[in-house]
Design a protein around this motif. Sequence first.
Motif, PDB file in Angstrom:
ATOM      1  N   ILE A 193      -4.667 -37.775  32.216  1.00  0.00           N
ATOM      2  CA  ILE A 193      -5.533 -38.723  31.558  1.00  0.00           C
ATOM      3  C   ILE A 193      -6.987 -38.167  31.495  1.00  0.00           C
ATOM      4  CG2 ILE A 193      -6.492 -41.039  31.600  1.00  0.00           C
ATOM      5  CD1 ILE A 193      -4.305 -41.941  33.523  1.00  0.00           C
ATOM      6  N   LEU A 194      -7.324 -38.065  30.103  1.00  0.00           N
ATOM      7  CA  LEU A 194      -8.568 -37.302  29.706  1.00  0.00           C
ATOM      8  C   LEU A 194      -9.812 -38.328  29.804  1.00  0.00           C
ATOM      9  CD1 LEU A 194      -7.056 -34.994  28.932  1.00  0.00           C
ATOM     10  CD2 LEU A 194      -8.542 -34.584  26.839  1.00  0.00           C
ATOM     11  N   MET A 195     -10.816 -37.907  30.517  1.00  0.00           N
ATOM     12  CA  MET A 195     -11.838 -38.915  30.537  1.00  0.00           C
ATOM     13  C   MET A 195     -13.086 -38.378  30.312  1.00  0.00           C
ATOM     14  SD  MET A 195     -10.346 -39.771  34.516  1.00  0.00           S
ATOM     15  CE  MET A 195     -11.600 -40.271  35.517  1.00  0.00           C
ATOM     16  N   LYS A 196     -13.597 -38.909  29.179  1.00  0.00           N
ATOM     17  CA  LYS A 196     -14.899 -38.327  28.532  1.00  0.00           C
ATOM     18  C   LYS A 196     -15.957 -39.243  28.735  1.00  0.00           C
ATOM     19  CE  LYS A 196     -17.288 -35.384  26.013  1.00  0.00           C
ATOM     20  NZ  LYS A 196     -17.730 -34.015  26.558  1.00  0.00           N
ATOM     21  N   GLY A 197     -16.778 -38.937  29.714  1.00  0.00           N
ATOM     22  CA  GLY A 197     -17.929 -39.809  29.696  1.00  0.00           C
ATOM     23  C   GLY A 197     -19.056 -39.048  30.148  1.00  0.00           C
ATOM     24  N   ASP A 207      -4.319 -40.946  48.798  1.00  0.00           N
ATOM     25  CA  ASP A 207      -3.121 -41.237  48.895  1.00  0.00           C
ATOM     26  C   ASP A 207      -2.173 -40.099  48.720  1.00  0.00           C
ATOM     27  OD1 ASP A 207      -2.797 -41.041  46.240  1.00  0.00           O
ATOM     28  OD2 ASP A 207      -2.113 -43.115  45.986  1.00  0.00           O
ATOM     29  N   GLY A 208      -2.641 -38.930  48.019  1.00  0.00           N
ATOM     30  CA  GLY A 208      -1.949 -37.675  47.860  1.00  0.00           C
ATOM     31  C   GLY A 208      -0.866 -37.672  46.734  1.00  0.00           C
ATOM     32  N   ARG A 209      -1.030 -38.901  45.961  1.00  0.00           N
ATOM     33  CA  ARG A 209      -0.166 -39.035  44.818  1.00  0.00           C
ATOM     34  C   ARG A 209      -1.021 -38.385  43.233  1.00  0.00           C
ATOM     35  NH1 ARG A 209       4.360 -41.389  46.747  1.00  0.00           N
ATOM     36  NH2 ARG A 209       5.122 -41.666  44.668  1.00  0.00           N
ATOM     37  N   SER A 210      -2.102 -38.324  43.512  1.00  0.00           N
ATOM     38  CA  SER A 210      -2.756 -37.743  42.180  1.00  0.00           C
ATOM     39  C   SER A 210      -3.948 -36.954  42.506  1.00  0.00           C
ATOM     40  CB  SER A 210      -3.150 -38.966  41.325  1.00  0.00           C
ATOM     41  OG  SER A 210      -4.126 -39.697  42.012  1.00  0.00           O
ATOM     42  N   PHE A 211      -4.472 -36.186  41.622  1.00  0.00           N
ATOM     43  CA  PHE A 211      -5.689 -35.456  41.962  1.00  0.00           C
ATOM     44  C   PHE A 211      -6.467 -35.230  40.509  1.00  0.00           C
ATOM     45  CE2 PHE A 211      -3.378 -31.917  39.842  1.00  0.00           C
ATOM     46  CZ  PHE A 211      -4.185 -31.061  39.531  1.00  0.00           C
ATOM     47  N   SER A 212      -7.796 -34.973  40.510  1.00  0.00           N
ATOM     48  CA  SER A 212      -8.717 -34.857  39.510  1.00  0.00           C
ATOM     49  C   SER A 212      -9.359 -33.781  39.351  1.00  0.00           C
ATOM     50  CB  SER A 212      -9.453 -36.035  39.387  1.00  0.00           C
ATOM     51  OG  SER A 212     -10.455 -35.989  40.292  1.00  0.00           O
ATOM     52  N   SER A 213      -9.702 -33.084  38.298  1.00  0.00           N
ATOM     53  CA  SER A 213     -10.458 -31.976  38.096  1.00  0.00           C
ATOM     54  C   SER A 213     -11.412 -32.059  36.946  1.00  0.00           C
ATOM     55  CB  SER A 213      -9.463 -30.761  37.519  1.00  0.00           C
ATOM     56  OG  SER A 213      -8.770 -31.194  36.261  1.00  0.00           O
ATOM     57  N   GLY A 214     -12.460 -31.324  37.414  1.00  0.00           N
ATOM     58  CA  GLY A 214     -13.640 -31.666  36.431  1.00  0.00           C
ATOM     59  C   GLY A 214     -14.210 -30.168  35.893  1.00  0.00           C
ATOM     60  N   GLY A 215     -14.474 -29.884  34.531  1.00  0.00           N
ATOM     61  CA  GLY A 215     -14.578 -28.784  33.912  1.00  0.00           C
ATOM     62  C   GLY A 215     -16.173 -28.366  33.505  1.00  0.00           C
ATOM     63  N   GLU A 216     -16.158 -27.392  33.024  1.00  0.00           N
ATOM     64  CA  GLU A 216     -17.392 -26.776  32.373  1.00  0.00           C
ATOM     65  C   GLU A 216     -17.318 -27.497  30.735  1.00  0.00           C
ATOM     66  OE1 GLU A 216     -21.089 -24.643  32.181  1.00  0.00           O
ATOM     67  OE2 GLU A 216     -19.570 -24.739  33.770  1.00  0.00           O
ATOM     68  N   ASP A 217     -16.374 -27.985  30.339  1.00  0.00           N
ATOM     69  CA  ASP A 217     -15.984 -28.608  29.003  1.00  0.00           C
ATOM     70  C   ASP A 217     -16.458 -30.142  29.073  1.00  0.00           C
ATOM     71  OD1 ASP A 217     -14.008 -29.782  30.594  1.00  0.00           O
ATOM     72  OD2 ASP A 217     -12.247 -28.908  29.470  1.00  0.00           O
ATOM     73  N   GLY A 218     -16.846 -30.607  30.299  1.00  0.00           N
ATOM     74  CA  GLY A 218     -17.279 -32.055  30.088  1.00  0.00           C
ATOM     75  C   GLY A 218     -16.397 -33.060  30.355  1.00  0.00           C
ATOM     76  N   TYR A 219     -15.198 -32.555  30.702  1.00  0.00           N
ATOM     77  CA  TYR A 219     -14.005 -33.485  30.789  1.00  0.00           C
ATOM     78  C   TYR A 219     -13.537 -33.685  32.030  1.00  0.00           C
ATOM     79  CZ  TYR A 219     -12.775 -34.009  25.896  1.00  0.00           C
ATOM     80  OH  TYR A 219     -12.789 -34.232  24.497  1.00  0.00           O
ATOM     81  N   VAL A 220     -13.239 -34.944  32.663  1.00  0.00           N
ATOM     82  CA  VAL A 220     -12.551 -34.963  33.654  1.00  0.00           C
ATOM     83  C   VAL A 220     -10.885 -35.432  33.536  1.00  0.00           C
ATOM     84  CG1 VAL A 220     -12.106 -36.454  35.668  1.00  0.00           C
ATOM     85  CG2 VAL A 220     -14.498 -35.965  35.143  1.00  0.00           C
ATOM     86  N   ARG A 221     -10.148 -34.530  34.245  1.00  0.00           N
ATOM     87  CA  ARG A 221      -8.793 -34.636  33.828  1.00  0.00           C
ATOM     88  C   ARG A 221      -8.043 -35.317  35.024  1.00  0.00           C
ATOM     89  NH1 ARG A 221      -7.329 -31.525  29.341  1.00  0.00           N
ATOM     90  NH2 ARG A 221      -5.213 -31.332  29.819  1.00  0.00           N
TER      91      ARG A 221
END
Length: 326
Positions: free
Chosen positions: A4-8, A299-313
């Motif tokens: 899921i791409l999160m742009k904020g 819960d170990g069932r998901s993870f998120s990453s944040g980048g230099e591109d401004g997106y949270v995935r």
Amino acid sequence: MKPILMKGHERPLTYLKYNREGDLLFSCSKDSTPTVWFANDGERLGTYIGHHGAVWCCDVSRDSRRLITASADQTAKLWDVQSGTELFSFNFDTPARAVDFALGDKLAVITTDPFMDVRTSSIHVKTISSDPDEQTGDSVLTINGIRGRIKAVWGPLNKTIISAGEDAIVRMWDSETGQLLNESSNETGHHKNITSLSMSEDGSHFLTGSLDKSAILWNTRTLEIIKTYVSKRPINAVAMSPLYDHVVVGGGQEAGVVTTTDHHAGKFEAKFFDKIRGEEIGAVKGHFGPINALAFNPDGRSFSSGGEDGYVRLHHFDQDYFDDTK
């Protein structure tokens, strides 16, 4: 595993943090506006407006009522999570770099950078009042004299503080006296800037990532190295799965040397390692720039990453991930 791409955010991400229940995800960015999202579907819930510089780090209390943020505007701020109201501002003479609530949420450790006439970093321990009206900016403890910018987290039972940063040395401090109890050596530990520091849930070990292209798992009590994970690129972010013996690292080139090539050339992927064996077990691609932040859902069932591109995935693991790990 479709992300899921999160742009904020309008600027690069700097830090990600889940609350204890794992239903909220907090993100920090260079755009000065910490943001909170639903951790399940990535819907943006709101922002915390008040900082005037990049926000480098955040932490949320165990009851999910308080948020603390550290910013380049030379403040660390306390917020009401639900309303977004700023409750208190800790003011410093230099940029605030890292924040971490102690077990019980009655104390917080804040690190500040060298800046202008101030040549060294500092570690500040602040009392956190349950009543915002009684909150003060007084420090219970201040540790000075560390070269380069640092991050810090609490050790087990709040008895120690672990710090690491640009001088590539991990240090352990007595949280009451400020005495240096132990430190790593450059011969066996990291050789370049330590960019990230993540404590395990039980406090028995912690993980560091470095621009020397390695991540190291440390024993919290002795600072002995348990395992080293080797990457092909500088590491900006690390996280540990609370469910399985998995470690995830992310990075790429430093922002200043990124060329306009495709994302394969830049190695902008989150790499998974077996925590015990130290072998790489998988990778998740996607960001169009270095990964600056990583976090596992409790819960170990998901993870998120944040980048230099401004997106949270936001990545929810497929059933295959759980089947293969059994």
